[in-house]
Design a protein around this motif. Structure first.
Motif, PDB file in Angstrom:
ATOM      1  N   GLU A  11      37.526  35.666  33.014  1.00  0.00           N
ATOM      2  CA  GLU A  11      38.055  34.396  33.542  1.00  0.00           C
ATOM      3  C   GLU A  11      37.005  33.281  33.568  1.00  0.00           C
ATOM      4  OE1 GLU A  11      39.618  35.874  37.241  1.00  0.00           O
ATOM      5  OE2 GLU A  11      37.940  35.086  38.388  1.00  0.00           O
ATOM      6  N   GLU A  69      40.023  22.244  39.547  1.00  0.00           N
ATOM      7  CA  GLU A  69      39.688  23.593  39.977  1.00  0.00           C
ATOM      8  C   GLU A  69      40.878  24.353  40.590  1.00  0.00           C
ATOM      9  OE1 GLU A  69      36.965  24.794  38.812  1.00  0.00           O
ATOM     10  OE2 GLU A  69      37.411  26.744  39.705  1.00  0.00           O
ATOM     11  N   GLU A  73      42.196  27.974  39.291  1.00  0.00           N
ATOM     12  CA  GLU A  73      42.323  29.144  40.178  1.00  0.00           C
ATOM     13  C   GLU A  73      43.673  29.830  39.994  1.00  0.00           C
ATOM     14  OE1 GLU A  73      40.116  30.713  41.937  1.00  0.00           O
ATOM     15  OE2 GLU A  73      38.568  29.280  41.362  1.00  0.00           O
ATOM     16  N   LYS A  76      43.980  31.690  36.681  1.00  0.00           N
ATOM     17  CA  LYS A  76      43.268  32.985  36.654  1.00  0.00           C
ATOM     18  C   LYS A  76      44.145  34.168  37.048  1.00  0.00           C
ATOM     19  CE  LYS A  76      38.710  30.978  37.518  1.00  0.00           C
ATOM     20  NZ  LYS A  76      37.688  30.714  38.565  1.00  0.00           N
ATOM     21  N   LEU A  77      45.323  33.890  37.634  1.00  0.00           N
ATOM     22  CA  LEU A  77      46.237  34.997  37.932  1.00  0.00           C
ATOM     23  C   LEU A  77      46.630  35.737  36.654  1.00  0.00           C
ATOM     24  CD1 LEU A  77      48.583  33.327  40.589  1.00  0.00           C
ATOM     25  CD2 LEU A  77      46.854  35.077  41.014  1.00  0.00           C
ATOM     26  N   ARG A  79      45.464  34.187  33.155  1.00  0.00           N
ATOM     27  CA  ARG A  79      44.676  33.683  32.034  1.00  0.00           C
ATOM     28  C   ARG A  79      43.224  34.113  32.178  1.00  0.00           C
ATOM     29  NH1 ARG A  79      47.919  30.684  29.093  1.00  0.00           N
ATOM     30  NH2 ARG A  79      46.305  30.969  27.545  1.00  0.00           N
TER      31      ARG A  79
ATOM     32  N   MET B   1      37.737  29.358  47.451  1.00  0.00           N
ATOM     33  CA  MET B   1      38.431  30.151  46.417  1.00  0.00           C
ATOM     34  C   MET B   1      37.701  30.049  45.078  1.00  0.00           C
ATOM     35  SD  MET B   1      41.887  31.498  46.534  1.00  0.00           S
ATOM     36  CE  MET B   1      42.832  30.692  45.235  1.00  0.00           C
ATOM     37  N   THR B   2      36.412  30.298  45.035  1.00  0.00           N
ATOM     38  CA  THR B   2      35.755  30.264  43.736  1.00  0.00           C
ATOM     39  C   THR B   2      35.280  31.642  43.308  1.00  0.00           C
ATOM     40  OG1 THR B   2      33.736  29.648  44.856  1.00  0.00           O
ATOM     41  CG2 THR B   2      35.010  27.872  43.861  1.00  0.00           C
ATOM     42  N   GLU B   3      35.516  32.638  44.162  1.00  0.00           N
ATOM     43  CA  GLU B   3      35.137  33.989  43.743  1.00  0.00           C
ATOM     44  C   GLU B   3      36.128  34.524  42.729  1.00  0.00           C
ATOM     45  OE1 GLU B   3      33.452  36.590  47.086  1.00  0.00           O
ATOM     46  OE2 GLU B   3      34.498  34.979  48.108  1.00  0.00           O
ATOM     47  N   GLN B   4      35.787  35.641  42.152  1.00  0.00           N
ATOM     48  CA  GLN B   4      36.575  36.159  41.030  1.00  0.00           C
ATOM     49  C   GLN B   4      37.954  36.647  41.477  1.00  0.00           C
ATOM     50  OE1 GLN B   4      34.041  38.548  38.600  1.00  0.00           O
ATOM     51  NE2 GLN B   4      35.664  39.044  37.132  1.00  0.00           N
ATOM     52  N   THR B   5      38.944  36.359  40.651  1.00  0.00           N
ATOM     53  CA  THR B   5      40.318  36.771  40.927  1.00  0.00           C
ATOM     54  C   THR B   5      40.678  38.042  40.173  1.00  0.00           C
ATOM     55  OG1 THR B   5      41.021  34.493  41.287  1.00  0.00           O
ATOM     56  CG2 THR B   5      42.745  36.066  40.681  1.00  0.00           C
ATOM     57  N   LYS B   6      40.272  38.077  38.902  1.00  0.00           N
ATOM     58  CA  LYS B   6      40.800  39.095  37.995  1.00  0.00           C
ATOM     59  C   LYS B   6      39.652  39.860  37.371  1.00  0.00           C
ATOM     60  CE  LYS B   6      43.225  37.468  34.279  1.00  0.00           C
ATOM     61  NZ  LYS B   6      42.385  36.352  34.482  1.00  0.00           N
TER      62      LYS B   6
END
Lengths: 454, 454
Positions: A11, A69, A73, A76-77, A79, B1-6
């Motif tokens: 990501e 941003e 965010e 990123k769910l 993509r 909310m800038t930490e990794q999601t995926k």
């Protein structure tokens, strides 16, 4: 078969900016006209429907527009989306070609549409919009915007083409699950809808009519509601360019570059999103990738339409733009690729076809489903009826490469999965699917009603 | 909310071997009994139904079983699957807990089932099997095996529970699209089916009955057909452990380790696939992750059943195993989570529950859909009705963490998407969804008919 199949991007590689092809267009942009006066629109007119940030994107000449941003965010769910080499399909076709595809069906709603739904909801939220209106045909766009509105806390009112509303209940329920309100169009909510229903209570509706209703509902709300469109406009197309930008990086991982890239075209958004970053390289870096837009033979705006000014909707409420059109009163036959049933085409795609930078082909419904079966029995994914149009031409190109013994690198955009469209597959498998001839007479009639722009 | 999601794994990180929990079981394995004699089965009996390679996996005590390269090549079409931190859900719940989920809906058929369908088709192909039979309830397993058989060139005959065959046509069409033949069960193809239809021409069928028909069709084919099962058996469970092995690597990327892991249980395969690699660490490395199996209150084998020997199917043709059972004649109420409507449970899962290594909870249908809406309006993905059971308990745990102010790390397996189950969502949204009480009387009656194993 030990080489790499799937090319995934972390990501952190999600694009930072959208690509705006207006900065590189080889022909000057044509004005957008007011539907009443047929004079160039002022931002004031558009501001009734859209927040200023999107209007500025619509007319921007900047090559790159930063992705906010909060939008990244949400992207990123799902993509960056996967990019795959279709090795099993290559073997099935026994072709020397390398076939790649970008898979946009990986989004939660199963199509590329959230790429623009999410920023449109975000910019509206920023501008203080409390409610949006939109139209949807088969429901891909409606479900994408419903999800985005749920994320940003915006109310949504969806006008769904009545025929699809009843025939495709699963997409309707999906839209409701995300919390949106949905009306079959024509509806009693708008003056235009009421007039149509007075004339014919069983009117099946069309995408052009649903656009008119959604536009009217926003325009007459006294500022309470804005309107959102899922294709055609430049700001929509540029939001979709995350697709092609990711694909460029993924081609680097594969250490190849495409000889030919293919997408299906209805309003043009998934096609533009996938191909414009490659066309940018054709226009500015001397690359020579062949670019093919594939449309249904039943609704062939690019191959049979006229490149001229026309209304975006049936009721003549939407702006007038220069595009390939079959006439705004033309209602395309009932092919299953509902997302490709539109009389017009994005002005940017139209201009690039007209200037020879994009090649257009029209294919028939039965051929697209035959191609889909070949694909899904090799690669597993069941494609949406829209995406089958791109697959058909990708297979044609791979077979041509076999014929000529060339190793060509072919890539297409798999814009969505077909899990909501199994009824179309059933008709095909059981021999009940019709092929529609080009509706020449209906188009000729519709082309009598073009606006008189001098 | 800038930490990794995926957290994505490159295909080079795809597990090389499946994990076989039989090597680490804290209790000795129980014998599998012949349904006629109730004596331990010989490999000969099983060889009528399964190729020897799968029988050897069924009884293997090896901790790791190498994944054949052709199976890994197919897995790469969609594996490794994504692993996500549900940050938006955490915010919606305002919890200090970190919530993660593994997403198996990323497979082409939208569930975890291909993880075992592909190796089962592969081993059958290697053994010379030309045709397979199987059963399917809601159709997740049938579509997965149909895809795998298309890939390996094996004919497939699917017995689909008649009620689902008519109520869920989309899964049926999907199975046909991959080229399989499908019959509503009970059917006229088998002696058992004909007997049931003679008794009641409108019999709606059940999973236990469909298993009986598929087993009979293979067993009476004179060797022409083998049988394939989508859950319960050890070789099925171990194929699914790619899920948990990937999740372990993805937790390393996230630099966390779960305090509690959660899966839904019908026959036990997605649950085992996700949790067994973590239970391995509990058993052998002193980890203390809490493991929760979630089942429907309407079909609660683990929380209300008896841990004893019972038949795997209704007609007493399948092997007898020691498991938590509600009685093989029990037909669960018509909840939408069709994949959880089974009277029994995997012997491995049952033994681990009995020995206290897994905790079981039963949840009600309406509560699972309420949890699903909270999830999908935060994270976008519409979960399958089965997966909603895991989500319900994950949310319960996250709210308990909020209550106690603890930062707990919670993970669940999202076994599939719900794009084929929108009818269930419609019923829920419009207040038409029933909650089923625990069917105590029907279970008590069914438990009268257990085999007499001394």
């Amino acid at each position: 078969m030990t080489e790499q199949t799937k090319f995934l991007l972390d990501e952190s590689k999600l694009p930072q900016a959208w690509y705006n092809i207006n900065a590189d267009m080889p022909v000057p942009p044509q004005p957008v006209l007011h539907p009443g006066t047929l004079e160039p629109v002022t931002p004031d007119f558009l501001a009734v429907l859209f927040p200023m940030s999107l209007i500025l994107q619509e007319i921007s000449a900047e090559r790159y527009i930063e992705i906010p941003e909060p939008v990244r965010e949400v992207y990123k769910l799902w993509r960056p989306t996967p990019f795959l080499r279709a090795r099993r399909l290559e073997m099935a076709l026994d072709t020397p070609a390398h076939i790649y595809y970008k898979y946009e069906g990986a989004s939660p709603v199963g199509s590329h549409k959230p790429n623009t739904a999410v920023p449109q909801a975000f910019y509206n939220k920023e501008a203080g919009t409390k409610a949006l209106t939109t139209e949807t045909g088969a429901g891909q766009w409606g479900s994408a915007l419903a999800m985005a509105c749920a994320f940003f806390g915006i109310d949504l009112e969806v006008y769904m083409v009545k025929e699809s509303y009843h025939q495709k209940p699963y997409r309707r329920i999906m839209i409701e699950s995300y919390g949106a309100t949905i009306y079959p169009s024509p509806s009693n909510n708008t003056m235009y809808g009421r007039a149509l229903l007075a004339d014919n209570a069983d009117a099946p509706g069309s995408l052009g009519i649903a656009i008119s209703e959604a536009v009217e509902a926003a325009a007459t709300s006294g500022g309470a509601k804005k309107y959102s469109l899922g294709s055609v406009l430049n700001h929509v197309l540029l939001h979709q360019t995350v697709i092609g930008q990711e694909a460029l990086l993924q081609f680097e991982m594969a250490d190849e570059y495409p000889d030919v890239i293919i997408g299906c075209t209805g309003g043009g958004s998934n096609f533009a999103g996938f191909t414009f970053p490659f066309i940018h390289k054709n226009l500015t870096e001397g690359k020579q990738t062949q670019v093919i837009a594939v449309e249904p033979a039943a609704s062939p705006s690019l191959t049979k339409g006229i490149y001229t000014f026309d209304y975006g909707d049936t009721a003549q409420m939407a702006p007038v733009v220069k595009m390939h059109t079959l006439g705004h009163t033309f209602i395309p036959p009932g092919i299953h690729a509902g997302g490709l049933r539109y009389h017009g085409m994005s002005p940017q795609v139209s201009a690039l076809v007209d200037a020879g930078h994009i090649e257009a082909r029209a294919v028939k419904q039965l051929d697209t489903f035959a191609a889909a079966l070949t694909f899904l029995r090799s690669e597993g994914i069941i494609p949406a009826p829209e995406s089958t149009h791109a697959i058909k031409v990708a297979i044609d190109e791979a077979l041509a490469a076999k014929e000529s013994g060339q190793k060509r690198v072919i890539a297409f955009n798999l814009s969505g999965h077909g899990h909501f469209d199994m009824g179309a597959y059933e008709s095909y498998l059981h021999g009940r699917l019709e092929d529609y001839e080009y509706p020449a007479e209906a188009v000729a009639e519709a082309l009598q009603h073009l606006p008189d722009v001098s």
